[in-house]
Design a protein around this motif. Structure first.
Motif, PDB file in Angstrom:
ATOM      1  N   THR A  97      -7.321  -1.674  -5.019  1.00 49.36           N
ATOM      2  CA  THR A  97      -6.123  -0.835  -4.920  1.00 49.36           C
ATOM      3  C   THR A  97      -4.924  -1.767  -5.017  1.00 49.36           C
ATOM      4  OG1 THR A  97      -5.736  -0.975  -2.527  1.00 49.36           O
ATOM      5  CG2 THR A  97      -7.361   0.655  -3.277  1.00 49.36           C
ATOM      6  N   LEU A  98      -3.750  -1.186  -5.168  1.00 52.13           N
ATOM      7  CA  LEU A  98      -2.529  -1.982  -5.266  1.00 52.13           C
ATOM      8  C   LEU A  98      -2.223  -2.742  -3.978  1.00 52.13           C
ATOM      9  CD1 LEU A  98      -0.109   0.431  -7.179  1.00 52.13           C
ATOM     10  CD2 LEU A  98      -0.926  -1.798  -7.976  1.00 52.13           C
ATOM     11  N   GLY A  99      -2.649  -2.185  -2.849  1.00 52.41           N
ATOM     12  CA  GLY A  99      -2.236  -2.750  -1.567  1.00 52.41           C
ATOM     13  C   GLY A  99      -3.290  -3.533  -0.825  1.00 52.41           C
ATOM     14  N   CYS A 100      -4.374  -3.924  -1.482  1.00 52.00           N
ATOM     15  CA  CYS A 100      -5.449  -4.646  -0.791  1.00 52.00           C
ATOM     16  C   CYS A 100      -4.983  -6.014  -0.303  1.00 52.00           C
ATOM     17  CB  CYS A 100      -6.642  -4.837  -1.709  1.00 52.00           C
ATOM     18  SG  CYS A 100      -7.602  -3.347  -2.029  1.00 52.00           S
TER      19      CYS A 100
ATOM     20  N   SER B 277       0.820  -1.213   0.000  1.00 46.01           N
ATOM     21  CA  SER B 277       0.000   0.000   0.000  1.00 46.01           C
ATOM     22  C   SER B 277       0.854   1.263   0.000  1.00 46.01           C
ATOM     23  CB  SER B 277      -0.924   0.015   1.219  1.00 46.01           C
ATOM     24  OG  SER B 277      -0.183   0.236   2.414  1.00 46.01           O
ATOM     25  N   LYS B 278       2.142   1.113   0.379  1.00 49.20           N
ATOM     26  CA  LYS B 278       3.070   2.241   0.486  1.00 49.20           C
ATOM     27  C   LYS B 278       2.600   3.275   1.506  1.00 49.20           C
ATOM     28  CE  LYS B 278       4.647   1.644  -4.282  1.00 49.20           C
ATOM     29  NZ  LYS B 278       5.767   0.775  -3.866  1.00 49.20           N
ATOM     30  N   SER B 279       1.819   2.809   2.464  1.00 49.60           N
ATOM     31  CA  SER B 279       1.317   3.656   3.533  1.00 49.60           C
ATOM     32  C   SER B 279       2.202   3.508   4.765  1.00 49.60           C
ATOM     33  CB  SER B 279      -0.128   3.259   3.861  1.00 49.60           C
ATOM     34  OG  SER B 279      -0.638   4.014   4.931  1.00 49.60           O
ATOM     35  N   LYS B 280       1.976   4.378   5.756  1.00 57.01           N
ATOM     36  CA  LYS B 280       2.713   4.335   7.010  1.00 57.01           C
ATOM     37  C   LYS B 280       1.941   3.514   8.035  1.00 57.01           C
ATOM     38  CE  LYS B 280       5.908   7.271   5.644  1.00 57.01           C
ATOM     39  NZ  LYS B 280       7.329   6.880   5.494  1.00 57.01           N
ATOM     40  N   ALA B 281       2.653   2.719   8.800  1.00 54.28           N
ATOM     41  CA  ALA B 281       2.077   1.971   9.912  1.00 54.28           C
ATOM     42  C   ALA B 281       3.214   1.445  10.761  1.00 54.28           C
ATOM     43  CB  ALA B 281       1.198   0.823   9.413  1.00 54.28           C
ATOM     44  N   ASP B 282       2.876   0.940  11.935  1.00 48.88           N
ATOM     45  CA  ASP B 282       3.906   0.372  12.802  1.00 48.88           C
ATOM     46  C   ASP B 282       4.454  -0.923  12.222  1.00 48.88           C
ATOM     47  OD1 ASP B 282       3.717   2.342  14.896  1.00 48.88           O
ATOM     48  OD2 ASP B 282       1.809   1.422  15.440  1.00 48.88           O
ATOM     49  N   LEU B 283       3.574  -1.710  11.595  1.00 47.11           N
ATOM     50  CA  LEU B 283       3.963  -2.994  11.030  1.00 47.11           C
ATOM     51  C   LEU B 283       3.437  -3.087   9.606  1.00 47.11           C
ATOM     52  CD1 LEU B 283       3.080  -5.132  14.159  1.00 47.11           C
ATOM     53  CD2 LEU B 283       5.391  -4.696  13.329  1.00 47.11           C
ATOM     54  N   LEU B 284       4.314  -3.442   8.686  1.00 45.26           N
ATOM     55  CA  LEU B 284       3.945  -3.581   7.279  1.00 45.26           C
ATOM     56  C   LEU B 284       3.964  -5.062   6.922  1.00 45.26           C
ATOM     57  CD1 LEU B 284       6.119  -0.667   5.828  1.00 45.26           C
ATOM     58  CD2 LEU B 284       3.701  -0.600   6.511  1.00 45.26           C
TER      59      LEU B 284
ATOM     60  N   MET C 280      -2.852   7.413   4.041  1.00 44.93           N
ATOM     61  CA  MET C 280      -1.484   7.063   3.681  1.00 44.93           C
ATOM     62  C   MET C 280      -0.542   7.175   4.880  1.00 44.93           C
ATOM     63  SD  MET C 280      -1.292   5.968   0.618  1.00 44.93           S
ATOM     64  CE  MET C 280       0.467   6.042   0.298  1.00 44.93           C
ATOM     65  N   VAL C 281      -0.988   7.879   5.909  1.00 46.09           N
ATOM     66  CA  VAL C 281      -0.235   7.938   7.160  1.00 46.09           C
ATOM     67  C   VAL C 281      -1.061   7.333   8.295  1.00 46.09           C
ATOM     68  CG1 VAL C 281       1.282   9.840   6.522  1.00 46.09           C
ATOM     69  CG2 VAL C 281      -0.956  10.356   7.483  1.00 46.09           C
ATOM     70  N   CYS C 282      -1.894   6.348   7.933  1.00 46.60           N
ATOM     71  CA  CYS C 282      -2.737   5.629   8.900  1.00 46.60           C
ATOM     72  C   CYS C 282      -3.567   6.580   9.770  1.00 46.60           C
ATOM     73  CB  CYS C 282      -1.899   4.697   9.772  1.00 46.60           C
ATOM     74  SG  CYS C 282      -1.980   2.986   9.205  1.00 46.60           S
ATOM     75  N   GLY C 283      -4.151   7.564   9.154  1.00 48.11           N
ATOM     76  CA  GLY C 283      -4.992   8.512   9.877  1.00 48.11           C
ATOM     77  C   GLY C 283      -4.147   9.592  10.508  1.00 48.11           C
ATOM     78  N   LEU C 284      -3.671   9.345  11.718  1.00 50.79           N
ATOM     79  CA  LEU C 284      -2.836  10.306  12.436  1.00 50.79           C
ATOM     80  C   LEU C 284      -1.524   9.663  12.841  1.00 50.79           C
ATOM     81  CD1 LEU C 284      -5.608  11.755  14.796  1.00 50.79           C
ATOM     82  CD2 LEU C 284      -4.757  12.781  12.697  1.00 50.79           C
ATOM     83  N   GLN C 285      -1.023   8.773  11.980  1.00 51.92           N
ATOM     84  CA  GLN C 285       0.200   8.034  12.310  1.00 51.92           C
ATOM     85  C   GLN C 285       1.351   8.984  12.659  1.00 51.92           C
ATOM     86  OE1 GLN C 285       0.562   4.738  12.456  1.00 51.92           O
ATOM     87  NE2 GLN C 285       2.692   4.906  13.074  1.00 51.92           N
ATOM     88  N   ASP C 286       2.050   8.656  13.730  1.00 50.59           N
ATOM     89  CA  ASP C 286       3.204   9.437  14.160  1.00 50.59           C
ATOM     90  C   ASP C 286       4.362   9.158  13.204  1.00 50.59           C
ATOM     91  OD1 ASP C 286       5.163   9.659  17.266  1.00 50.59           O
ATOM     92  OD2 ASP C 286       5.279  10.747  15.357  1.00 50.59           O
ATOM     93  N   LEU C 287       4.707  10.136  12.381  1.00 50.62           N
ATOM     94  CA  LEU C 287       5.737   9.943  11.372  1.00 50.62           C
ATOM     95  C   LEU C 287       7.142   9.887  11.953  1.00 50.62           C
ATOM     96  CD1 LEU C 287       4.364  12.215   8.521  1.00 50.62           C
ATOM     97  CD2 LEU C 287       4.037   9.778   8.863  1.00 50.62           C
TER      98      LEU C 287
END
Length: 297
Positions: A165-168, A135-142, A280-287
């Motif tokens: 989507t590409l990341g489903c 998905s190329k998104s941000k998260a703690d675990l990919l 793409m940043v998991c809502g309010l993901q801490d970058l």
């Protein structure tokens, strides 16, 4: 391979009662549905480990799923596809049931609502967010295909189902004798009840979606329960067998399916310009927190 530690009745297009008599009488479809209910109830009774709740957010018609291993001393739990608007409701339920929420996971980067994973993390900092690496998104675990997400003695298997989507991805409960039966597949927008997700944005592909559903979902046992991310007609669950027989799009050959998808002429999602950048940043993901590529563990 990753190791992360820590009823509805089947649908029928036919009426429940015979339409050939003025006096209502149960037809064979109703009897079949009732027999299925008894069998499902019996199975649920045998699988006392799993606590399962299906929750609904009305504005985007999104289902959020709460799963927990209540036989484990810590009662670890996870939420699938939480929505920002209903985070307080979900966390209140988790607390009421005495569960320990450890994961908030997404099936893909949603375009019709803002995920609740980031907001959940601000309220329960120990919770880890999860999304696919593709998905190329941000998260703690990919996560990637083949990974397993463990909560207590239960787990979800990750299956890559791109096309909407590409990341489903689709999350499927385990197939061991100690895992809940029948199996459950949380299909996101890849497979809906009598439908599927659109394929005209976010790297979507009708060809890819058709192949994903047939190879990764329709290959599951026919009694596997299908729990989608959305429903717009009031349905709550289906089965692999039902969708293989009745899905008006995915029962067609691939060329017909692609033609159907190319001619849907759906309106532009009203939330997409807000939802996708946020998700793409998991809502309010801490970058400031570097995501972990779980496949390398």
């Amino acid at each position: 391979m990753l190791r992360i530690y820590a009823l509805r009745l089947p649908l029928s297009n036919l009426s429940l009662f015979s339409s050939h008599s003025q006096k209502p009488r149960l037809n064979n479809n109703y009897r079949t549905m009732m027999n299925y209910t008894k069998a499902a109830s019996s199975q649920a009774f045998k699988n006392k480990k799993l606590l399962f709740r299906q929750l609904f957010e009305k504005d985007s018609s999104t289902y959020t799923y709460l799963l927990a291993d209540v036989a484990h001393p810590e009662k670890p739990a996870l939420l699938i596809d939480p929505v920002d608007k209903t985070v307080d409701r979900d966390l209140s339920l988790v607390k009421e049931l005495g569960l320990k929420l450890i994961y908030a996971i997404n099936t893909h980067v949603h375009a019709d609502h803002v995920t609740g994973t980031g907001l959940i993390k601000t309220k329960v900092p120990s919770v880890k967010s999860i999304i696919s690496k593709a998905s190329k998104s941000k998260a703690d675990l990919l996560i990637e295909a083949g990974d397993k997400i463990h909560f207590g003695d239960l787990f979800l298997e990750v299956r890559a189902t791109p096309g909407h989507t590409l990341g489903c991805v689709t999350y499927v409960t385990g197939d061991g004798s100690d895992q809940p039966q029948p199996r459950m597949a949380f299909t996101g927008d890849a497979l809906l009840i009598r439908g599927c997700g659109r394929t005209d944005f976010q790297g979507g592909s009708a060809h890819q979606l058709y192949q994903s559903v047939h190879s990764q979902i329709f290959s599951l046992p026919k009694e596997t329960l299908i729990y989608p991310a959305h429903d717009y007609r009031g349905f709550t669950v289906s089965t692999v067998g039902e969708e293989m027989q009745y899905n008006p799009r995915l029962t067609k050959d691939e060329e017909m399916f692609k033609s159907i998808m190319e001619n849907l002429n759906l309106p532009y999602p009203k939330m997409i310009d807000i939802a996708v950048p946020s998700n793409m940043v998991c809502g309010l993901q801490d970058l400031s927190v570097k995501p972990v590529d779980a496949s390398s563990n």
